[in-house]
Write a protein that holds these residues in place. Structure first.
Motif, PDB file in Angstrom:
ATOM      1  N   GLY A   2       0.809  -1.204   0.000  1.00  0.00           N
ATOM      2  CA  GLY A   2       0.000   0.000   0.000  1.00  0.00           C
ATOM      3  C   GLY A   2       0.842   1.254   0.000  1.00  0.00           C
ATOM      4  O   GLY A   2       0.505   2.244  -0.645  1.00  0.00           O
ATOM      5  N   ARG A   3       1.976   1.244   0.712  1.00  0.00           N
ATOM      6  CA  ARG A   3       2.849   2.399   0.732  1.00  0.00           C
ATOM      7  C   ARG A   3       3.420   2.675  -0.661  1.00  0.00           C
ATOM      8  O   ARG A   3       3.615   3.821  -1.047  1.00  0.00           O
ATOM      9  N   ILE A   4       3.723   1.594  -1.411  1.00  0.00           N
ATOM     10  CA  ILE A   4       4.220   1.779  -2.771  1.00  0.00           C
ATOM     11  C   ILE A   4       3.156   2.455  -3.631  1.00  0.00           C
ATOM     12  O   ILE A   4       3.435   3.355  -4.417  1.00  0.00           O
ATOM     13  N   GLY A   5       1.912   2.014  -3.462  1.00  0.00           N
ATOM     14  CA  GLY A   5       0.836   2.607  -4.242  1.00  0.00           C
ATOM     15  C   GLY A   5       0.631   4.076  -3.924  1.00  0.00           C
ATOM     16  O   GLY A   5       0.137   4.837  -4.750  1.00  0.00           O
ATOM     17  N   GLU A   6       1.002   4.508  -2.705  1.00  0.00           N
ATOM     18  CA  GLU A   6       0.847   5.905  -2.332  1.00  0.00           C
ATOM     19  C   GLU A   6       1.937   6.784  -2.928  1.00  0.00           C
ATOM     20  O   GLU A   6       1.789   7.998  -2.994  1.00  0.00           O
ATOM     21  N   THR A   7       3.057   6.177  -3.349  1.00  0.00           N
ATOM     22  CA  THR A   7       4.197   6.943  -3.837  1.00  0.00           C
ATOM     23  C   THR A   7       3.997   7.267  -5.313  1.00  0.00           C
ATOM     24  O   THR A   7       4.334   6.476  -6.192  1.00  0.00           O
ATOM     25  N   PHE A 121      -5.207  -0.848  -8.703  1.00  0.00           N
ATOM     26  CA  PHE A 121      -4.704  -0.913  -7.336  1.00  0.00           C
ATOM     27  C   PHE A 121      -4.136   0.441  -6.909  1.00  0.00           C
ATOM     28  O   PHE A 121      -4.396   0.922  -5.806  1.00  0.00           O
ATOM     29  N   ARG A 122      -3.350   1.066  -7.806  1.00  0.00           N
ATOM     30  CA  ARG A 122      -2.745   2.362  -7.486  1.00  0.00           C
ATOM     31  C   ARG A 122      -3.817   3.407  -7.206  1.00  0.00           C
ATOM     32  O   ARG A 122      -3.716   4.183  -6.245  1.00  0.00           O
ATOM     33  N   ARG A 123      -4.859   3.425  -8.028  1.00  0.00           N
ATOM     34  CA  ARG A 123      -5.923   4.407  -7.832  1.00  0.00           C
ATOM     35  C   ARG A 123      -6.696   4.149  -6.544  1.00  0.00           C
ATOM     36  O   ARG A 123      -7.073   5.097  -5.840  1.00  0.00           O
ATOM     37  N   ALA A 124      -6.923   2.869  -6.217  1.00  0.00           N
ATOM     38  CA  ALA A 124      -7.644   2.547  -4.983  1.00  0.00           C
ATOM     39  C   ALA A 124      -6.837   2.972  -3.759  1.00  0.00           C
ATOM     40  O   ALA A 124      -7.379   3.544  -2.801  1.00  0.00           O
ATOM     41  N   VAL A 125      -5.533   2.695  -3.801  1.00  0.00           N
ATOM     42  CA  VAL A 125      -4.681   3.089  -2.674  1.00  0.00           C
ATOM     43  C   VAL A 125      -4.623   4.604  -2.573  1.00  0.00           C
ATOM     44  O   VAL A 125      -4.636   5.167  -1.470  1.00  0.00           O
ATOM     45  N   ARG A 126      -4.553   5.281  -3.714  1.00  0.00           N
ATOM     46  CA  ARG A 126      -4.488   6.739  -3.686  1.00  0.00           C
ATOM     47  C   ARG A 126      -5.775   7.337  -3.117  1.00  0.00           C
ATOM     48  O   ARG A 126      -5.734   8.297  -2.331  1.00  0.00           O
ATOM     49  N   ARG A 127      -6.923   6.778  -3.499  1.00  0.00           N
ATOM     50  CA  ARG A 127      -8.186   7.265  -2.937  1.00  0.00           C
ATOM     51  C   ARG A 127      -8.229   7.041  -1.433  1.00  0.00           C
ATOM     52  O   ARG A 127      -8.670   7.920  -0.675  1.00  0.00           O
ATOM     53  N   ALA A 128      -7.769   5.856  -1.001  1.00  0.00           N
ATOM     54  CA  ALA A 128      -7.760   5.573   0.435  1.00  0.00           C
ATOM     55  C   ALA A 128      -6.814   6.515   1.169  1.00  0.00           C
ATOM     56  O   ALA A 128      -7.108   6.985   2.274  1.00  0.00           O
ATOM     57  N   SER A 129      -5.665   6.802   0.544  1.00  0.00           N
ATOM     58  CA  SER A 129      -4.707   7.718   1.154  1.00  0.00           C
ATOM     59  C   SER A 129      -5.271   9.128   1.259  1.00  0.00           C
ATOM     60  O   SER A 129      -5.125   9.799   2.287  1.00  0.00           O
ATOM     61  N   ASP A 130      -5.927   9.581   0.196  1.00  0.00           N
ATOM     62  CA  ASP A 130      -6.533  10.918   0.230  1.00  0.00           C
ATOM     63  C   ASP A 130      -7.631  10.994   1.287  1.00  0.00           C
ATOM     64  O   ASP A 130      -7.762  12.009   1.983  1.00  0.00           O
ATOM     65  N   GLU A 131      -8.420   9.925   1.391  1.00  0.00           N
ATOM     66  CA  GLU A 131      -9.472   9.904   2.399  1.00  0.00           C
ATOM     67  C   GLU A 131      -8.880   9.914   3.809  1.00  0.00           C
ATOM     68  O   GLU A 131      -9.393  10.605   4.695  1.00  0.00           O
ATOM     69  N   ARG A 132      -7.797   9.161   3.989  1.00  0.00           N
ATOM     70  CA  ARG A 132      -7.136   9.154   5.294  1.00  0.00           C
ATOM     71  C   ARG A 132      -6.595  10.537   5.642  1.00  0.00           C
ATOM     72  O   ARG A 132      -6.755  11.018   6.767  1.00  0.00           O
ATOM     73  N   ASP A 133      -5.952  11.192   4.665  1.00  0.00           N
ATOM     74  CA  ASP A 133      -5.420  12.536   4.908  1.00  0.00           C
ATOM     75  C   ASP A 133      -6.543  13.523   5.242  1.00  0.00           C
ATOM     76  O   ASP A 133      -6.383  14.398   6.102  1.00  0.00           O
ATOM     77  N   ARG A 134      -7.682  13.366   4.555  1.00  0.00           N
ATOM     78  CA  ARG A 134      -8.814  14.250   4.831  1.00  0.00           C
ATOM     79  C   ARG A 134      -9.333  14.019   6.248  1.00  0.00           C
ATOM     80  O   ARG A 134      -9.631  14.986   6.977  1.00  0.00           O
ATOM     81  N   GLU A 135      -9.434  12.753   6.653  1.00  0.00           N
ATOM     82  CA  GLU A 135      -9.920  12.454   7.996  1.00  0.00           C
ATOM     83  C   GLU A 135      -8.949  12.968   9.060  1.00  0.00           C
ATOM     84  O   GLU A 135      -9.369  13.457  10.112  1.00  0.00           O
ATOM     85  N   ILE A 136      -7.638  12.850   8.785  1.00  0.00           N
ATOM     86  CA  ILE A 136      -6.652  13.360   9.735  1.00  0.00           C
ATOM     87  C   ILE A 136      -6.766  14.872   9.865  1.00  0.00           C
ATOM     88  O   ILE A 136      -6.694  15.435  10.964  1.00  0.00           O
TER      89      ILE A 136
END
Length: 338
Positions: A2-7, A121-136
């Motif tokens: 998942g970290r790779i997908g965020e990069t 996979f990359r897009r799904a991880v990126r969406r999850a990362s953006d959602e996590r950043d928004r929640e933070i």
């Protein structure tokens, strides 16, 4: 994974969007070069073994870091390389048999499948990362608002207590309200030091920094200047925030008690706060060189409110407290488990 997908290197190397294709071209060529290098090494001892195998990890890496365009470029280049240099009829695009044609077509289809799956996979991880950043970000905003409201509430309660204290005519009532006001100030001070908006999310507190700041604040609040001093020496150590609050409140009660009662009839004195690491955990020591506690004021099971608060804070901090007192002063030791 998942970290790779965020990069997303495109966001880092071309944040404005200009030059995106250059970055993708570079990533595609780099991934292809890596695959060709490995292919050359393998051909030195196993010629033509798995001609299309190395294309899969190269395409996967290029797609995850450079999006589908970089993956597609890598797939085309590695497929052409394997076709021209690795298949049995080398240095030509002619195919030896219909089986080779089917093999090449199957490799191309599999390459496309890898690109599609990696991009999804990359897009799904990126969406999850953006959602996590928004929640933070929302949580940090909520914590800041909560912190602000709590500070205001502490200020209001302190102001009301102080107003009632000033209006009270009986000395006993004034003393009780003054004691309550001091404890509210103590809790408010702990909040100011430990609950600082986004910083509260870290969950652990450096006790050396916290207790040194707390001791300085206590010295100012209790007017400990000149002849009566407050010294603090603490080891660095990360303690969970809620537990650190309890330790800070113990220090507040003990130092306040010492400042009020330990130096009766004296103009000079010293209060020491020590927080030390031990093999079993931590040890908190609050010592004064005052006149000692009278026998009727020493800790007992049915002690006053101050002693009950200290006992409660000690339990919250998962510790045990012992008190030694005499004409040379009082020492309170709190042993805290790890």
């Amino acid at each position: 994974m998942g970290r790779i997908g965020e990069t997303d290197l495109l966001d880092r190397l071309a944040p404005s969007g200009r030059g995106t294709w250059i970055v993708q071209l570079g990533l595609g060529l780099l991934a292809t070069a890596m695959a060709i290098g490995l292919r050359t090494a393998i051909d030195s001892f196993a010629p033509a073994a798995g001609p299309f195998v190395l294309g899969f990890p190269a395409i996967l890496i290029a797609t995850l870091f450079g999006r589908w365009q970089a993956g597609l470029l890598t797939g085309v280049l590695t497929l052409l390389y394997s076709w021209y240099f690795v298949l049995p009829v080398r240095h030509t695009l002619a195919l030896k048999s219909p089986d080779e044609t089917a093999r090449l077509a199957l490799a191309a289809i599999n390459y496309l499948a890898v690109i599609v799956i990696a991009e999804l996979f990359r897009r799904a991880v990126r969406r999850a990362s953006d959602e996590r950043d928004r929640e933070i970000a929302e949580r940090d905003l909520f914590l800041e608002e909560f912190d602000h409201r709590v500070k205001n509430n502490f200020t209001l309660v302190a102001a009301l207590l102080d107003m009632q204290r000033r209006r009270a005519r009986e000395a006993e009532t004034q003393a009780a309200l003054s004691s309550a006001l001091a404890r509210v100030d103590s809790i408010a001070r702990a909040h100011r030091h430990l609950y600082r908006g986004a910083a509260a999310s870290h969950g652990a507190v450096d006790m050396a920094v916290y207790l040194e700041e707390l001791s300085a604040a206590l010295a100012d609040a209790l007017f400990l200047r000149g002849a009566i001093t407050l010294d603090c020496a603490c080891d660095h150590g990360a303690i969970p925030r809620d537990r650190a609050v309890s330790i800070g409140l113990i220090v507040n009660e003990l130092v306040t008690n010492a400042a009020k009662h330990a130096f009766a009839g004296r103009e000079s004195g010293r209060i020491e706060v020590r927080f030390e690491a031990t093999p079993q955990g931590w040890r908190l020591v609050v010592r004064d060189d005052g006149v000692g506690m009278p026998a009727d004021a020493r800790p007992r099971k049915d002690g006053g409110l101050g002693q009950k608060l200290i006992d409660g804070f000690v339990r919250q901090a998962r510790g045990t407290a012992t008190t030694e007192t005499g004409p040379g002063g009082t020492v309170v030791t709190v042993v805290l488990e790890a």
